[in-house]
Design an enzyme around this catalytic site. Structure first.
Site, short mmCIF file in Angstrom:
data_model
loop_
_atom_site.label_atom_id
_atom_site.label_comp_id
_atom_site.label_asym_id
_atom_site.label_seq_id
_atom_site.Cartn_x
_atom_site.Cartn_y
_atom_site.Cartn_z
N HIS A 31 0.82 -1.23 0.00
CA HIS A 31 0.00 0.00 0.00
C HIS A 31 0.84 1.27 0.00
CE1 HIS A 31 -3.74 -2.13 0.38
NE2 HIS A 31 -3.38 -2.72 1.51
N ASP A 90 -2.41 -10.44 -2.61
CA ASP A 90 -3.01 -10.03 -1.34
C ASP A 90 -4.50 -9.71 -1.60
OD1 ASP A 90 -2.11 -8.67 1.54
OD2 ASP A 90 -3.78 -7.58 0.62
N HIS A 104 -6.15 -7.19 -0.70
CA HIS A 104 -6.37 -5.77 -1.02
C HIS A 104 -5.58 -5.37 -2.25
CE1 HIS A 104 -6.82 -6.22 3.44
NE2 HIS A 104 -7.89 -5.46 3.23
N ASP A 113 -4.60 -12.89 3.42
CA ASP A 113 -5.87 -12.31 3.90
C ASP A 113 -7.03 -12.67 2.98
OD1 ASP A 113 -4.58 -10.62 2.12
OD2 ASP A 113 -4.73 -8.82 3.37
C1 SP5 Z 1 -1.13 -5.15 3.87
C2 SP5 Z 1 -2.61 -5.17 4.12
O1 SP5 Z 1 -3.23 -6.22 4.00
N1 SP5 Z 1 -3.18 -4.03 4.53
C3 SP5 Z 1 -4.58 -3.96 4.75
C4 SP5 Z 1 -5.01 -2.67 5.37
C5 SP5 Z 1 -6.47 -2.67 5.63
N2 SP5 Z 1 -6.86 -1.64 6.54
C6 SP5 Z 1 -8.27 -1.38 6.63
C7 SP5 Z 1 -8.92 -2.34 7.55
C8 SP5 Z 1 -10.40 -2.14 7.59
C9 SP5 Z 1 -11.01 -3.14 8.52
N3 SP5 Z 1 -12.43 -3.05 8.44
C10 SP5 Z 1 -13.16 -4.28 8.69
C11 SP5 Z 1 -13.20 -4.66 10.14
C12 SP5 Z 1 -14.07 -5.85 10.32
N4 SP5 Z 1 -14.19 -6.21 11.70
ZN ZN Z 2 -4.20 -7.12 2.43
#
Ligand code: SP5
Ligand code: ZN
Length: 344
Positions: free
Chosen positions: A160, A196, A198, A285
Site C-alpha cells: 500500500h 493479497d 487488497h 488475507d
Molecule cells: C497489507 C494489508 O493487507 N493491509 C490492509 C489494510 C487494511 N486496513 C483497513 C482495515 C479495515 C477493517 N475493516 C473491517 C473490520 C471488520 N471487523
Molecule cells: Zn491485504
C-alpha cells in the site's frame, strides 16, 4: 526454498488503529511474522537466513527522499511535541487542497504523507521497516544470483506504500524496492504479481508509467473494499507504461473457483510479458476466516495458488504482505510456498 527473516520486525508493534470509529488493537502485529517463521521451520522448506544490509540507496530508487526522511524522523518529531502514544494522523488533503507546500509540524507531516488512520508510527517503526526492506532485497539477490525461488518474510508489509505516501499497515514498498533493484541489476523485465486480498495501490502507483515492470493484481473489488480509490479493471497504466498494469477485482465471497479463473488469466498475461523474474506480493488475507476480509479461500487452495504460479516457469521471489487470521497464517503461507516448491 530459502527464507529471509529479520527479528527486527518486532520493533513495529503498534498499539491501535482506527476501526469502526474506535481505536482497536492493530491487526498487523508481531505474532504474524513469528507464526510464519515457525511454520516455515516446521515444514522444513529450507534454510532461514538473516538479511544483508543494502543501505538506503535501493529504497530511494522507489521512494521520494523527503518521504524517507520523514519516516526516519517521525517518531522523534512526535516525542519532541510531547506525545507518547502511537503517531496517527488527524486529517488529510481533500481535492483542491495543496500538495506543493510540505507542512512543518509533525501533525501536518503525518497528514501530508499518510492516507489512513490504520498505520501507526511507533518508536521502532524505522528500524522495523528498514529491516523489512533489507529482507526483500536479500531475497531478490538470491534470485538474481540464479536460484529459482526465494521467500522474503517481510514485516511490516509494503504494497500500500507509494513513492511519496504510507498507509494500509505499509511504510516502505518492499516488493517494489525488490523489483526495482532487480531491474538495476540487469533484469530486463520484472513482473509484480499481487495476490493479497487488497489492491496494491502503492505498487501500482510506483510502476504506473513503467513499461519494464508489469503489475498484475487480484483483489477485492475497490467499489466495496479498502483502499476504495484504486484497483479497478480499467486501470491499465499510462504513457510508456500503458498496457503494463492489470487489475482483476473480484466480489466479496469469492472462493477458489472464482479465484482460480482470475489467477489463470493473470498467468497468461504474465507469460506473454515474459518477465525475467516474478515478484509475488503474497497476502493470506484471502483466507475464509480472515477478520478484515471477505474472500473464502481454504488452506489447500494456497497449494494450488503456489503451483499455478510455479508453472509460469520463471524465477519466483515471494514477498510477504498481509494476512490477519493469525492462528492460520503460518500454515497458509507454508502451504503456498510448498505449492511453489513442489512445482518449481
Ligand atoms: C497489507 C494489508 O493487507 N493491509 C490492509 C489494510 C487494511 N486496513 C483497513 C482495515 C479495515 C477493517 N475493516 C473491517 C473490520 C471488520 N471487523
Ligand atoms: Zn491485504
Amino acid at each position: 526454498m530459502r527464507t529471509i527473516f529479520s527479528s527486527d520486525h518486532r520493533y513495529q508493534d503498534g498499539k491501535a488503529e482506527l476501526v469502526h470509529g474506535t481505536l482497536e488493537p492493530c491487526y498487523e502485529m508481531p505474532r504474524r511474522a513469528e507464526i510464519i517463521h515457525d511454520a516455515v521451520k516446521a515444514a522444513a522448506l529450507g534454510p532461514i537466513e538473516a538479511p544483508r544490509d543494502f543501505g538506503i540507496e535501493p529504497v530511494l530508487r522507489v521512494h521520494a527522499s523527503g518521504f524517507v526522511e520523514f519516516l526516519s524522523h517521525a517518531w522523534s518529531l512526535w516525542t519532541e511535541a510531547g506525545r507518547e502514544y502511537d503517531a496517527l494522523p488527524l486529517n488529510w488533503r481533500a481535492p483542491g487542497m495543496r500538495m506543493d507546500r510540505v507542512p512543518s509540524t509533525v501533525d501536518g507531516l503525518l497528514s501530508y504523507y499518510s492516507f489512513d488512520a490504520g498505520t501507526p508510527i511507533t518508536a521502532g517503526t524505522w528500524r522495523a521497516i528498514t529491516a523489512s526492506a533489507n529482507v526483500a532485497l536479500t531475497g531478490a539477490a538470491i534470485v538474481n544470483a540464479g536460484e529459482r525461488t526465494a521467500f522474503s518474510l517481510c514485516r511490516p508489509p509494503g504494497h500500500h506504500a507509494g513513492s511519496n505516501f504510507y498507509g494500509g499497515y505499509c511504510f516502505l514498498n518492499n516488493a517494489a524496492i525488490a523489483a526495482q533493484w532487480l531491474r538495476d541489476q540487469g533484469a530486463k523485465r520484472v513482473c509484480v504479481l499481487d495476490v493479497d486480498y487488497h489492491h496494491g495501490n502503492g505498487t501500482q502507483e510506483i510502476f504506473w508509467t513503467r513499461p519494464d515492470v508489469l503489475f498484475v493484481s487480484i483483489h477485492s473489488d475497490p467499489i466495496a473494499e479498502y483502499p476504495y480509490f484504486l484497483g479497478y479493471a480499467d486501470e491499465t497504466g499510462a504513457g510508456a507504461g500503458e498496457g503494463t498494469n492489470l487489475n482483476l477485482p473480484l466480489p466479496h465471497g469469492t472462493d477458489w473457483m472464482g479465484y482460480a479463473e482470475a489467477l489463470d488469466a493473470s498467468c497468461r498475461v504474465i507469460e506473454k510479458f515474459s518477465p525475467d523474474v516474478v515478484v509475488v506480493s503474497f497476502g493470506a488475507d484471502t483466507f475464509e476466516t480472515d477478520p478484515i476480509s471477505q474472500f473464502k479461500l481454504k488452506r489447500e487452495d494456497y497449494r494450488r495458488m503456489g503451483a499455478r504460479i510455479a508453472r509460469l516457469n520463471r524465477p519466483i521471489h515471494v514477498v510477504m504482505e498481509g494476512g490477519y487470521a493469525v492462528d492460520d497464517l503460518g500454515l497458509n503461507t507454508a502451504t503456498f510456498l510448498a505449492g511453489i516448491a513442489e512445482n518449481a
